[in-house]
Design a protein around this motif. Structure first.
Motif, PDB file in Angstrom:
ATOM      1  N   LEU A 101      51.549  70.700  31.423  1.00 13.58           N
ATOM      2  CA  LEU A 101      49.342  71.610  32.294  1.00 13.58           C
ATOM      3  C   LEU A 101      50.620  73.405  32.048  1.00 13.58           C
ATOM      4  N   LYS A 110      48.986  76.238  29.870  1.00 16.79           N
ATOM      5  CA  LYS A 110      49.114  77.649  30.808  1.00 16.79           C
ATOM      6  C   LYS A 110      49.696  78.384  29.603  1.00 16.79           C
ATOM      7  N   GLU A 169      43.762  60.503  34.858  1.00 22.16           N
ATOM      8  CA  GLU A 169      44.214  62.037  35.621  1.00 22.16           C
ATOM      9  C   GLU A 169      45.336  62.501  34.092  1.00 22.16           C
ATOM     10  N   GLU A 221      47.401  65.733  31.773  1.00 20.39           N
ATOM     11  CA  GLU A 221      47.907  66.623  31.303  1.00 20.39           C
ATOM     12  C   GLU A 221      46.615  67.377  31.308  1.00 20.39           C
ATOM     13  N   THR A 278      43.410  66.755  31.645  1.00 21.25           N
ATOM     14  CA  THR A 278      42.463  66.812  32.121  1.00 21.25           C
ATOM     15  C   THR A 278      42.804  68.230  33.706  1.00 21.25           C
ATOM     16  N   LYS A 279      43.886  67.780  33.358  1.00 20.89           N
ATOM     17  CA  LYS A 279      44.427  69.478  34.519  1.00 20.89           C
ATOM     18  C   LYS A 279      44.038  70.487  34.572  1.00 20.89           C
ATOM     19  N   PHE A 280      44.332  70.608  32.399  1.00 21.70           N
ATOM     20  CA  PHE A 280      44.343  71.989  32.221  1.00 21.70           C
ATOM     21  C   PHE A 280      42.522  72.048  32.473  1.00 21.70           C
ATOM     22  N   ASP A 330      40.161  71.464  34.384  1.00 21.54           N
ATOM     23  CA  ASP A 330      40.203  71.387  35.739  1.00 21.54           C
ATOM     24  C   ASP A 330      40.899  72.854  36.248  1.00 21.54           C
ATOM     25  N   TYR A 331      42.019  73.501  35.799  1.00 24.20           N
ATOM     26  CA  TYR A 331      42.293  74.742  35.714  1.00 24.20           C
ATOM     27  C   TYR A 331      41.526  76.047  34.520  1.00 24.20           C
ATOM     28  N   ARG A 390      33.120  67.842  30.961  1.00 22.95           N
ATOM     29  CA  ARG A 390      34.360  68.583  31.128  1.00 22.95           C
ATOM     30  C   ARG A 390      34.490  69.691  30.533  1.00 22.95           C
TER      31      ARG A 390
END
Length: 577
Positions: A144, A148, A173, A175, A177-179, A181-182, A210
């Motif tokens: 993640l 970024k 979950e 890396e 999927t976290k990105f 979300d970001y 997504r």
């Protein structure tokens, strides 16, 4: 009289808004189109005048989904070859080198592209590894924090193909999927490329939900229909140029929602056929309307990547264009190519001389393996003599996806008696210096039938894979690859038959496009002589370990059931005497 830099006089210029050719004088000032004069008023004076009679003026083609590393070339070499094909913009996704060298590999690809004659943009590798460390071992991992950081860098225009689609639709979950979300919070308009073969129904909806709304993978007509109907942008590579799919696009006039891409192109095919121009040519030969084909090779890909400064040949747009003989326009073989108003190619000559980019020293020492013996290349079983049912990877001509077959083999002294089974032995050796794993499997179908082949160019984890009809030839192949710090080679009767050294990270060569093409062509021919029967034997060979492409694949961790997303045992059943 006002002066401009260049006039292309009396040419047939492609108008992207009308989707037709219009006779005009085209004036270029600096790096941009200044004026398209359809009345031939001659109100401006040009420093250089180029006679456009007999030519059609097309926008520079734009390939928005491709991987430079798949050509085994460095960025400048690839950019030079693309320019010869009328391609002036590339969007490359460097997950191959990221799997070997992580973020540092991405930075080096970006740096290595700065001297390219064409624009090379990048997508962030979003799935490094393509699955997870339980299924494959990679040299680099992109998480993640790195995603970024990369999203803020110059030249990054999208999130590269999200490949671990099975886990995403399960709601795992990760890396990526976290990105996602970001991005939903910070950059909801970000372009996110997908990779979702066979995904349909609710699972496809979950993927699209997504924000992953582009796909370039191989599909049936029904799967393509679902993608269009659900608002997905479809990127057509060569293996998707099927009559029923092109007819469906034409019947429903879906040109705004698709484009042509190359994805993975081997150096010998680049030499023999071309780059994106080849895919466009094939589409037209199959009945895709010429003017729509040009549109889907320039306007729609530019729009997809928010590169609207080059979507058309109109005032204020980049002067990226190609001149093709009017009577042979559909060949898409340019005589002139201009980038930012500057001639970069004319009749076989590139207007650029550059020194090869030098990668960091450790990029040339990326194969970390101790000496290997023939005995290490065969699986050992803890069982008595008897029979075993073995999972086998089945290669089928016409597609890079594989099948699974069950084969009965005898077991003697803890060893499978595989050499009379119609199967080839394969082993994947972890070469990043992390764990020393060796994964074993067997391959049948339209693959080699004799000798051996080995490669460190092995999607996407790029461990060292060897396949063969006997351990002795396999050992010769492995040792040859180790000596060269990476590459691809074939062996028969203890002799190397063909090879391409790949000293940069085990996946790239610093030779010219033509030199790489010649050597790779010899490897391809050698694979065919060893029995490979496939439309693209090199790609088939080098994706036998890709654990995101159905159905059964082999990594250093062992056999991967791609649909289930888990390691499965080599033996399904044993029967002792």
């Amino acid at each position: 009289m006002e002066k401009v830099d260049l006039l292309v006089e009396d040419t047939e210029v492609y108008n992207s808004y009308l989707k037709q050719f219009i006779n005009a004088d085209v004036y270029i000032k600096g790096t941009k189109i200044y004026y398209v004069d359809t009345e031939h008023r001659h109100e401006l004076e040009a420093v250089r005048v180029l006679d456009g009679r007999g030519f059609k003026m097309l926008p520079g083609f734009i390939d928005i989904h491709m991987h430079i590393e798949s050509s085994m070339m460095t960025p400048v070499s690839f950019g030079k070859r693309a320019a010869e094909c009328g391609v002036t913009t590339l969007v490359s996704e460097p997950h191959e080198i990221a799997n070997v060298m992580g973020v540092e590999g991405i930075h080096e690809m970006i740096n290595g592209a700065k001297d390219s004659p064409v624009d090379i943009y990048y997508g962030i590798p979003s799935s490094v590894p393509s699955t997870n460390e339980e299924l494959e071992t990679t040299g680099g991992v992109i998480g993640l924090a790195q995603m970024k950081q990369l999203m803020q860098e110059d030249g990054v225009v999208c999130v590269g193909e999200v490949m671990n689609y099975r886990q995403i639709v399960k709601g795992d979950e990760l890396e990526i999927t976290k990105f996602l979300d970001y991005l939903e919070e910070e950059d909801p308009q970000a372009v996110i490329e997908g990779h979702c073969p066979s995904l349909v129904g609710l699972d496809l909806a979950k993927f699209l939900y997504r924000g992953i709304d582009g796909d370039h993978t191989e599909h049936t007509l029904q799967e393509i229909k679902e993608r269009f109907q659900n608002g997905m942008f479809v990127e057509l590579q060569e293996k998707m140029l099927r009559t029923e799919i092109l007819d469906y696009i034409r019947e429903h006039r879906l040109y705004e929602h698709c484009c042509f891409v190359t994805d993975d192109t081997m150096a010998d095919k680049l030499k023999e056929q071309g780059q994106l121009n080849y895919v466009v040519r094939r589409a037209v030969e199959m009945g895709f309307p010429l003017n729509e084909a040009i549109y889907c090779a320039s306007y729609t890909p530019a729009g997809r990547m928010n590169l609207r400064d080059r979507e058309s040949l109109a005032p204020g747009r980049k002067a990226d264009f190609q001149l093709v003989k009017a009577e042979d326009c559909a060949s898409f073989e340019p005589e002139y190519v201009f980038k930012d108003g500057r001639e970069i190619y004319h009749l076989g000559e590139l207007d650029q001389k550059t020194e090869p980019y030098r990668f960091p020293d450790h990029f040339y020492r990326s194969v970390h393996l101790d000496s290997i013996s023939a005995g290490q290349l065969e699986p050992r079983l803890e069982m008595d003599d008897g029979k075993a049912e073995v999972r086998v990877i089945e290669v089928n001509d016409g597609r890079t996806q594989t099948g699974e077959r069950r084969v009965q083999m005898q077991v003697k002294g803890g060893k499978l008696q595989w050499q009379d089974s119609g199967c080839m032995l394969a082993a994947v050796l972890e070469r990043h210096g992390k764990n020393g794993n060796i994964g074993f499997g067997f391959v049948t179908g339209d693959c080699i039938k004799r000798g051996a082949a080995a490669t460190t160019y092995f999607h996407d984890h790029h461990n060292l894979m060897v396949i063969g009809a006997n351990p002795d030839d396999m050992l010769v192949a492995v040792r040859r690859i180790l000596k060269q710090n990476g590459g691809i080679c074939t062996v028969q009767n203890g002799q190397v038959k063909a090879e391409l050294p790949l000293p940069v990270c085990g996946i790239l060569s610093e030779l010219s496009a033509d030199e790489i093409g010649v050597k790779l062509s010899r490897v391809r021919k050698s694979l065919e002589e060893l029995g490979y029967r496939h439309y693209n034997p090199i790609m088939s060979l080098c994706t036998l370990g890709l654990p995101v492409s159905p159905a059964l694949k082999l990594t250093d961790r062992g056999l991967v059931d791609v649909v289930k997303g888990k390691i499965v045992p080599l033996l399904t059943e044993t029967m002792c005497k």
